[in-house]
Design a protein around this motif. Sequence first.
Motif, mmCIF file in Angstrom:
data_model
loop_
_atom_site.group_PDB
_atom_site.id
_atom_site.type_symbol
_atom_site.label_atom_id
_atom_site.label_comp_id
_atom_site.label_asym_id
_atom_site.label_seq_id
_atom_site.Cartn_x
_atom_site.Cartn_y
_atom_site.Cartn_z
ATOM 1 N N TYR A 205 0.866 -1.164 0.000
ATOM 2 C CA TYR A 205 0.000 0.000 0.000
ATOM 3 C C TYR A 205 0.906 1.218 0.000
ATOM 4 O O TYR A 205 2.122 1.107 0.199
ATOM 5 C CB TYR A 205 -0.880 -0.014 1.271
ATOM 6 N N TYR A 206 0.343 2.400 -0.222
ATOM 7 C CA TYR A 206 1.148 3.614 -0.127
ATOM 8 C C TYR A 206 1.190 4.027 1.340
ATOM 9 O O TYR A 206 0.286 4.666 1.851
ATOM 10 C CB TYR A 206 0.610 4.734 -1.024
ATOM 11 N N TYR A 207 2.303 3.652 1.992
ATOM 12 C CA TYR A 207 2.369 3.744 3.453
ATOM 13 C C TYR A 207 3.330 4.830 3.951
ATOM 14 O O TYR A 207 3.648 4.876 5.140
ATOM 15 C CB TYR A 207 2.775 2.397 4.046
ATOM 16 N N PHE A 208 3.792 5.721 3.070
ATOM 17 C CA PHE A 208 4.791 6.712 3.467
ATOM 18 C C PHE A 208 4.287 7.576 4.627
ATOM 19 O O PHE A 208 5.032 7.900 5.561
ATOM 20 C CB PHE A 208 5.154 7.575 2.263
ATOM 21 N N GLY A 209 3.028 7.989 4.563
ATOM 22 C CA GLY A 209 2.481 8.827 5.632
ATOM 23 C C GLY A 209 2.507 8.134 6.978
ATOM 24 O O GLY A 209 2.739 8.771 8.020
ATOM 25 N N TYR A 210 2.295 6.819 6.969
ATOM 26 C CA TYR A 210 2.324 6.069 8.223
ATOM 27 C C TYR A 210 3.746 5.934 8.750
ATOM 28 O O TYR A 210 3.957 5.842 9.974
ATOM 29 C CB TYR A 210 1.687 4.698 8.016
ATOM 30 N N VAL A 211 4.748 5.919 7.862
ATOM 31 C CA VAL A 211 6.140 5.916 8.305
ATOM 32 C C VAL A 211 6.447 7.195 9.066
ATOM 33 O O VAL A 211 7.076 7.181 10.132
ATOM 34 C CB VAL A 211 7.091 5.762 7.095
ATOM 35 N N ILE A 212 5.992 8.331 8.544
ATOM 36 C CA ILE A 212 6.217 9.607 9.215
ATOM 37 C C ILE A 212 5.492 9.638 10.556
ATOM 38 O O ILE A 212 6.055 10.088 11.570
ATOM 39 C CB ILE A 212 5.759 10.759 8.308
ATOM 40 N N HIS A 434 -5.246 9.782 1.829
ATOM 41 C CA HIS A 434 -5.596 11.073 1.234
ATOM 42 C C HIS A 434 -5.581 12.183 2.276
ATOM 43 O O HIS A 434 -5.361 13.349 1.932
ATOM 44 C CB HIS A 434 -6.970 10.990 0.562
ATOM 45 N N VAL A 435 -5.792 11.843 3.561
ATOM 46 C CA VAL A 435 -5.707 12.845 4.623
ATOM 47 C C VAL A 435 -4.252 13.056 5.022
ATOM 48 O O VAL A 435 -3.801 14.190 5.213
ATOM 49 C CB VAL A 435 -6.549 12.416 5.844
ATOM 50 N N LEU A 436 -3.509 11.957 5.153
ATOM 51 C CA LEU A 436 -2.091 12.070 5.473
ATOM 52 C C LEU A 436 -1.350 12.923 4.437
ATOM 53 O O LEU A 436 -0.409 13.645 4.758
ATOM 54 C CB LEU A 436 -1.464 10.679 5.523
ATOM 55 N N ALA A 437 -1.786 12.837 3.188
ATOM 56 C CA ALA A 437 -1.097 13.545 2.104
ATOM 57 C C ALA A 437 -1.502 15.006 1.998
ATOM 58 O O ALA A 437 -0.853 15.763 1.261
ATOM 59 C CB ALA A 437 -1.367 12.841 0.768
ATOM 60 N N LEU A 438 -2.542 15.432 2.718
ATOM 61 C CA LEU A 438 -3.105 16.763 2.508
ATOM 62 C C LEU A 438 -2.065 17.884 2.602
ATOM 63 O O LEU A 438 -1.929 18.690 1.674
ATOM 64 C CB LEU A 438 -4.262 16.991 3.493
ATOM 65 N N PRO A 439 -1.311 18.001 3.688
ATOM 66 C CA PRO A 439 -0.332 19.097 3.721
ATOM 67 C C PRO A 439 0.782 18.925 2.688
ATOM 68 O O PRO A 439 1.362 19.921 2.230
ATOM 69 C CB PRO A 439 0.225 19.038 5.152
ATOM 70 N N PHE A 440 1.064 17.691 2.302
ATOM 71 C CA PHE A 440 2.129 17.445 1.334
ATOM 72 C C PHE A 440 1.684 17.804 -0.082
ATOM 73 O O PHE A 440 2.510 18.173 -0.921
ATOM 74 C CB PHE A 440 2.585 15.996 1.435
ATOM 75 N N THR A 441 0.386 17.709 -0.349
ATOM 76 C CA THR A 441 -0.110 18.204 -1.637
ATOM 77 C C THR A 441 0.028 19.720 -1.713
ATOM 78 O O THR A 441 0.304 20.274 -2.778
ATOM 79 C CB THR A 441 -1.573 17.805 -1.864
ATOM 80 N N LEU A 442 -0.157 20.386 -0.586
ATOM 81 C CA LEU A 442 0.031 21.840 -0.571
ATOM 82 C C LEU A 442 1.492 22.195 -0.781
ATOM 83 O O LEU A 442 1.809 23.221 -1.397
ATOM 84 C CB LEU A 442 -0.479 22.414 0.747
ATOM 85 N N LEU A 443 2.392 21.363 -0.282
ATOM 86 C CA LEU A 443 3.810 21.558 -0.564
ATOM 87 C C LEU A 443 4.054 21.470 -2.066
ATOM 88 O O LEU A 443 4.791 22.286 -2.632
ATOM 89 C CB LEU A 443 4.638 20.508 0.178
ATOM 90 N N ALA A 444 3.420 20.487 -2.721
ATOM 91 C CA ALA A 444 3.564 20.344 -4.169
ATOM 92 C C ALA A 444 3.014 21.574 -4.893
ATOM 93 O O ALA A 444 3.624 22.065 -5.854
ATOM 94 C CB ALA A 444 2.852 19.080 -4.645
#
Length: 1000
Positions: A205-212, A434-444
């Motif tokens: 799965y895409y688990y990067f957010g859970y690593v952080i 999609h929630v974990l990625a929210l601030p990182f999408t703003l970074l993008a």
Amino acid sequence: MIPRTQRILDLSIPLLLVGVLVLLAVGALGETRTAFVTDWLSREGGAVLNWWLLATLAGAAVFPLLFRFMPSLPSRGYALARTAGLMLTGFIFWFLASMGFLTNTTGSMIFAWLVVIALSALAWTRRRDPEGISLEAWFKDNWVLVVVVEILFAAMLLGWAAYRAHEPEIRSTEKPMEMMFINSIRQSERFPPNDGWLAGYSISYYYFGYVIAAGLADLSGVNTGIAFGLIGPLLFALAGIGVLGVVYDLVRARPLPDRPGGSQAAGLAAGLLGAFFLTLMGNLGTFFIELPWNGSASSVASMAYFEFWDVPERSDLIIASEVNGVTQWVDTWGNPVELNPEIPPEDQGYFPVRDGNQNGEADFSESEISSREFKNWGYWWWFRYSRVVKDRFLDRTITNADGEQEVIKGRPIGVQPIDEFPHFSFVLSDIHPHVLALPFTLLAVGLTVGLALSSRDLEWWGYVLLAIWVGGLIFMNSWDAVFLPLLFGGEALRRLLRNGDGRLTSRDWGYVAIFALVIGVLTVGLYLPWILSFTSQASGFYPNIIWPTLPQQLFLQFGGFFLLLIPFLVREFIMGRQRINWQAAAGAFVLLFVTIVVVLPFAAASLNLALCNEESLPRSKACEVRDIVLGGVTPDNSETFWQDLLERRAPSYLSQGLILLALVIITFYLFARPSRKTKTADDGEPLPPYTRSNAVALLIIAAGLVLIFAPDFVYLVDNFSVRINTVFKLYYQGWILFSVAGAYAVYAILADAGQVKVLPEAVQLARIPVSTGLRVAFAALLALVIWMGLFYPLYAARTRGLNEAGRYTANRAYDACLDAAEDQFEGDALEQAKEDCLDQVTALTLDGRSRSIPEDEYTVAQCLLNLKPEPGSIVAEAPFEGGYNPTYGRVAMLTGVPNLLGWQNHERQWRGDTYDQVTDTVKAANGAVVDNRHLQLDRLYQSDSWEIAQQVIDRYGIDFVMVGQAEYSRYADYPQGLAKFADYLNPVCQSGNVALYQVN
């Protein structure tokens, strides 16, 4: 000097938003007693402080690097630094651990942190600032931004942590899955981490957010329950300051290299508005549907009113009525509805309405029926407004037994689209990718803005950073790969703005292609360890033939943004009218509208019918699910198939046409033809007819429009075979982009008029000042949008955090206890009595584990954690075939010790075509399953033979066997099978009738 009226406008939005935030805080938590919050802070305030400190240190570590990397941003990425630091640190830790250079320890995480600090120091000392600005000079000009960002981050983190402490449950929806991921990562020695619900395999799965998240938990030393409660507030705060920073940079960016941008006050005001749009505002469903449904607008409410909106659970209405002296159900139009009395109406596709006085008229339309308080709106009513889009199968026209034509209304499909938005996510408190990625999408988005505003080519190390920060979104939430094309668009826009003539040369296009290729290759290379381990249920795309989103439903979801963006677009198009080739734009629009909107669905239907009716051709998956793709309707069973298809698609032509028209004009506007009225600057370089920020805002708007346009014509193939996830993820990303663009649009109309005087004549010719009357009207429209968008957070947050959490009852009990204590005691005895009153009320906490799991099971799981089982240990639990049931998979969820098989439906989604292989599935010649992990677990628990149980244990190397609520429920008919474990194994953890046995 800024005119007085301009300063008033600059300050009006911050004052308005402060009032809104105070209203929300009072409304959401006004019922909370101060003693409860004080008690909570004394116990868990340190954990909140630790996470604030860790996020702040991450930002401090990376900001020197950002300062050098993004000189085109007035803020130098300050508001995005925490997000960038967490992602870069997380990437270095994950990558080195995946390559075997590090292990999953706190020391390794600290090492990754030191690497980021070293990279920042290297960039700071070896790279001169392109703008020649020192950090001291920058801070002198931007200290107000720094103060506002710091205050906002601390307030949002603490405020939402306090809110989350009111209802910290981890039992509903997919929280057990997310808890399992974090615990599995924390328990894994190396990467890729173990899958807690499939022993022997890594997370697919895409688990990067859970690593952080797991890294922050380890560094702060908190248990996973606290960490789970804190990650939501951290994302909430990071998203708030992130969108503020992006909008601030758009406002303050210089329209031309030698011209000033918007004022700092205007930038902060628009940024705060963006934070409200993104993190707090709800869609318009509460205002237009839930309020009338509960009697707050009886003058407009009727059954026909709700049928017009046609959203789930508020349409297909029926009401009990007297027909010829007989009570029966009738629909909105008075037609009798035949129902099976043994099946609930909802399961037959109908939704009954309230009729308390049984007069045949719905309560919500009767003025004599008082409106209901939101406390009585129903359990989880707020969840409904993440489902305002409703898809139906096609209508069918048939000839009935009497020889008459009869129209059978299309029934709703079984799995409806999700149209979640960020504030719903925070109220629900899931931490899905999609929630974990929210601030990182703003970074993008922020990096895209910085790239587009830059006049310089990217250096080699910049490509690496963009691949990590933007390309890494595929590992954070693979759907967010759509931000890579946005980044490529930013590079194209950069060259377009630099050229200044509305053209990209073939050389430019070549460099854009090279840019995209390099970023793509670096992304694949840097994230290859994850890509190699990733599997998915996705298997291509289907054409969307029968499910366009109705205009009124699209308005419910995005209407607040449309009301603000349309005036901005109209203003921009009028200003740039001489630069647009209107004849070519009209031709392109007609061609695209006819081709995509009108012809494409019919062509796809024709192709499907032709291919799937040809027996000589191999039948594709699309043919196998034709009943879904075409709604079970073909010319064979419907006499008016093509007419019905046209009638289904036609109502959406309006919204689709407007979106397509906006996209076409934006394209022709950005790629403008030279204007006879345009003059050149003194240096001879041509000037664009728009400011740089306006151009970037148009790019962001166009990207958002494409995202919400696409699901009407194509959707991702997955296990659901419908567009549930495509609408979900693309609409969510559209909300993010519209939040940024909407806030900037408000600035452009209310405050940007004052900038006309400082722009060169050539640009002034392409601009029009906005009159005071129009600005006042637009300000009123903004207030209306904020007002309508406030109903959801104001009611949903209170319902979730106070009513459904039982806090209203607890508050009353606490007040009564205090009153009794004051009547009976004085002095020290009174103070002790007050403390006793506090102990009688369920305390606020971020740790929802013990409140979401039966006490005995929680005790046993904690005991297993305290035993510190050896790496590679496996626990047996009862398997679960479905998608959601917190009773199952709970040991692995709470401890991270892998079980043999958890929630099977989720594993199928993650594993796709490899599911049979990883679950050891063996099938007979007729396709029947004769062996797999599920069947072996049933053998383990059902059989009263220890020899059979031992075979299963030896086959999979099981170390622990759980016997608790799930096992007693699933194997209630096999008491001897459950009892045998006590005869042969040692119960190392036991509480009540729950026991965890260790295999010798």
